[in-house]
Design an enzyme around this catalytic site. Structure first.
Site, PDB file in Angstrom:
ATOM      1  N   ASP A  38       0.825  -1.212   0.000  1.00 47.66           N
ATOM      2  CA  ASP A  38       0.000   0.000   0.000  1.00 47.66           C
ATOM      3  C   ASP A  38       0.857   1.259   0.000  1.00 47.66           C
ATOM      4  O   ASP A  38       2.039   1.235   0.365  1.00 47.66           O
ATOM      5  CB  ASP A  38      -0.952   0.022   1.202  1.00 47.66           C
ATOM      6  CG  ASP A  38      -0.234   0.130   2.543  1.00 47.66           C
ATOM      7  OD1 ASP A  38       0.761  -0.597   2.748  1.00 47.66           O
ATOM      8  OD2 ASP A  38      -0.672   0.941   3.386  1.00 47.66           O
ATOM      9  N   ASP A  73       7.893   4.131  -1.335  1.00 48.78           N
ATOM     10  CA  ASP A  73       7.509   3.611  -0.034  1.00 48.78           C
ATOM     11  C   ASP A  73       6.204   2.862  -0.217  1.00 48.78           C
ATOM     12  O   ASP A  73       5.138   3.472  -0.176  1.00 48.78           O
ATOM     13  CB  ASP A  73       7.366   4.773   0.956  1.00 48.78           C
ATOM     14  CG  ASP A  73       6.931   4.358   2.339  1.00 48.78           C
ATOM     15  OD1 ASP A  73       6.990   3.151   2.648  1.00 48.78           O
ATOM     16  OD2 ASP A  73       6.498   5.235   3.126  1.00 48.78           O
ATOM     17  N   GLU A 121       0.139  -1.228   5.653  1.00 46.58           N
ATOM     18  CA  GLU A 121       1.191  -0.778   6.574  1.00 46.58           C
ATOM     19  C   GLU A 121       1.063   0.702   6.872  1.00 46.58           C
ATOM     20  O   GLU A 121       1.307   1.151   8.000  1.00 46.58           O
ATOM     21  CB  GLU A 121       2.571  -1.084   5.965  1.00 46.58           C
ATOM     22  CG  GLU A 121       3.739  -0.882   6.928  1.00 46.58           C
ATOM     23  CD  GLU A 121       4.335   0.534   6.889  1.00 46.58           C
ATOM     24  OE1 GLU A 121       5.225   0.826   7.708  1.00 46.58           O
ATOM     25  OE2 GLU A 121       3.911   1.342   6.031  1.00 46.58           O
ATOM     26  N   ASP A 147      12.196  -1.338   3.930  1.00 46.06           N
ATOM     27  CA  ASP A 147      11.254  -0.218   4.005  1.00 46.06           C
ATOM     28  C   ASP A 147      11.921   1.052   4.531  1.00 46.06           C
ATOM     29  O   ASP A 147      11.244   1.964   5.012  1.00 46.06           O
ATOM     30  CB  ASP A 147      10.072  -0.621   4.906  1.00 46.06           C
ATOM     31  CG  ASP A 147       8.881   0.307   4.788  1.00 46.06           C
ATOM     32  OD1 ASP A 147       8.807   1.048   3.790  1.00 46.06           O
ATOM     33  OD2 ASP A 147       8.033   0.298   5.694  1.00 46.06           O
ATOM     34  N   HIS A 155       5.669  10.121   1.013  1.00 44.10           N
ATOM     35  CA  HIS A 155       4.303  10.602   1.304  1.00 44.10           C
ATOM     36  C   HIS A 155       3.994  11.958   0.680  1.00 44.10           C
ATOM     37  O   HIS A 155       3.079  12.646   1.145  1.00 44.10           O
ATOM     38  CB  HIS A 155       4.050  10.681   2.823  1.00 44.10           C
ATOM     39  CG  HIS A 155       4.156   9.381   3.533  1.00 44.10           C
ATOM     40  ND1 HIS A 155       3.741   9.214   4.845  1.00 44.10           N
ATOM     41  CD2 HIS A 155       4.625   8.166   3.128  1.00 44.10           C
ATOM     42  CE1 HIS A 155       3.958   7.948   5.213  1.00 44.10           C
ATOM     43  NE2 HIS A 155       4.503   7.306   4.182  1.00 44.10           N
TER      44      HIS A 155
END
Length: 412
Positions: free
Chosen positions: A82, A143, A177, A200, A382
């Site tokens: 995700d 990510d 996650e 990650d 993000h």
């Protein structure tokens, strides 16, 4: 290892929208996460992985069997499919910038969106390399689709090169996650590894086995609405009281003013009217005693304001979210040492530092699967300025292969 093949794989993954939803209790929280999971299920079978299984909760596991004639520990590698709901992951348009010259990268000329080393100075580490960005209107999804790419590519390489000796390797791709649920339904017993690594992390060299202790807090402030022209002695403005609560917490202990091992209180949502205001915080600290102290301070702050007002207008609800994996990894530090040795063997300087956040690995460690975190290569997660150097993806892939080889040697 074929660089273009890796680029093509990564681009294929990031152009599949897999944004998760923090407001949906379903598992997974968005149906579109299945889209990538099913692509990966098919691909893992095609490259020769065994025991490929996509379960009813969107966890995808697979096995690379040992090619040794002696027993070594089964190890695992984990990444999540995700992407963050903080910024849209729909219609990602990757842009590939070869031989980066150290100058501004124009992501979107029409909207004047520029990725500049003047602000993001980490870019200068990657002069001469191939940088992948978006067009500035979405996040990239490195990510953790960089981590997914690295695990698949490493497994493919090991299948194609049986002369490289390794023990049994298990891999898993998890959903959700980014909304804190990635390890909730992870079946550690079925996974069957003695330890694992999440791919990650961020910049090349990162190796992490410490993360925040984390809690979420909901502060509800109740007021009373009356006509403002006749409000004297009657109106109670919940927003004013809420501001008193906010200002009573340490002003410098916030994300934008802390780093390293420093913890914080983060007010991330505030909704209010005179009648009621709700504040939502996250509480973070690496040290357990300081973490408990932060939760206690929030409760004591509410009590003091309530006492001053003579009314119990503020209610505090705090729920723990995850804990520092250091407690579970320290007793088996050889699993960190192995990754560190592999990086050094490859000429990579290990950056061993605390995670200012959490990963699936923190929860998995507490479920009985010690799980440090290794760099996946991306930066500025993000948001619209996210990027990843292709060379970092290649190096992370080589680290996975190197760990597999190192375990085979160390446990003869």
């Amino acid at each position: 290892m074929n660089k273009q093949h890796i680029i093509n794989r990564f681009v294929k993954y990031v152009t599949i929208d897999t944004e998760s939803d923090p407001n949906n209790p379903a598992f997974p929280s968005t149906e579109k996460q299945w889209d990538l999971a099913r692509v990966l299920e098919k691909e893992l079978k095609e490259i020769g992985m065994e025991d490929v299984e996509l379960d009813e909760n969107c966890y995808l596991m697979a096995t690379l069997p040992s090619n040794l004639d002696y027993e070594v520990p089964t190890i695992g590698f984990v990444a999540h499919v995700d992407t963050s709901p903080d910024f849209t992951g729909a219609n990602v348009k990757p842009q590939i910038h070869e031989n980066y010259d150290g100058k501004d990268i124009v992501l979107n000329k029409a909207e004047n969106i520029v990725l500049s080393p003047d602000y993001f100075d980490d870019l200068l580490q990657y002069k001469g390399q191939t940088i992948i960005t978006t067009d500035g209107t979405t996040l990239l999804g490195a990510d953790d689709k960089a981590g997914v790419t690295e695990i698949v590519s490493a497994m493919e390489y090991l299948v194609q090169h049986p002369e490289i000796k390794h023990g049994k390797i298990r891999i898993c791709f998890t959903p959700d996650e980014e909304v804190g649920k990635g390890a909730h339904l992870f079946d550690v017993d079925k996974f069957g590894a003695e330890w694992a690594y999440t791919m990650d992390g961020s910049q090349i060299g990162e190796l992490e086995y410490e993360n925040f202790n984390a809690a979420g807090a909901v502060i509800t402030v109740n007021g009373k609405i009356v006509h403002p022209g006749y409000a004297k002695g009657k109106m109670i403005n919940s927003m004013t009281i809420a501001s008193d609560f906010i200002n009573a917490l340490p002003a410098n202990e916030v994300p934008e003013k802390t780093s390293g091992y420093e913890g914080f209180f983060h007010l991330h949502t505030m909704e209010g009217k005179v009648e009621q205001t709700v504040l939502k915080y996250i509480i973070r600290d690496h040290d357990m005693d300081l973490f408990q102290g932060r939760k206690k301070l929030m409760e004591e702050t509410a009590e003091k304001i309530n006492k001053k007002l003579g009314k119990n207008l503020i209610q505090v609800e705090i729920k723990d979210q995850y804990f520092n994996m250091k407690e579970k990894v320290t007793p088996v530090m050889h699993i960190v040492d192995i990754a560190e040795e592999v990086m050094k063997d490859m000429g990579i300087t290990p950056l061993i530092k605390p995670i200012r956040g959490g990963t699936d690995g923190s929860q998995l460690s507490y479920k009985g699967l010690p799980c440090p975190n290794i760099f996946a290569g991306g930066h500025n997660f993000h948001g619209r300025y996210e990027y990843v150097p292709v060379e970092s993806i290649l190096k992370a892939t080589e680290v996975i292969i190197g760990i597999a080889q190192k375990v085979a040697i160390k446990f003869v």
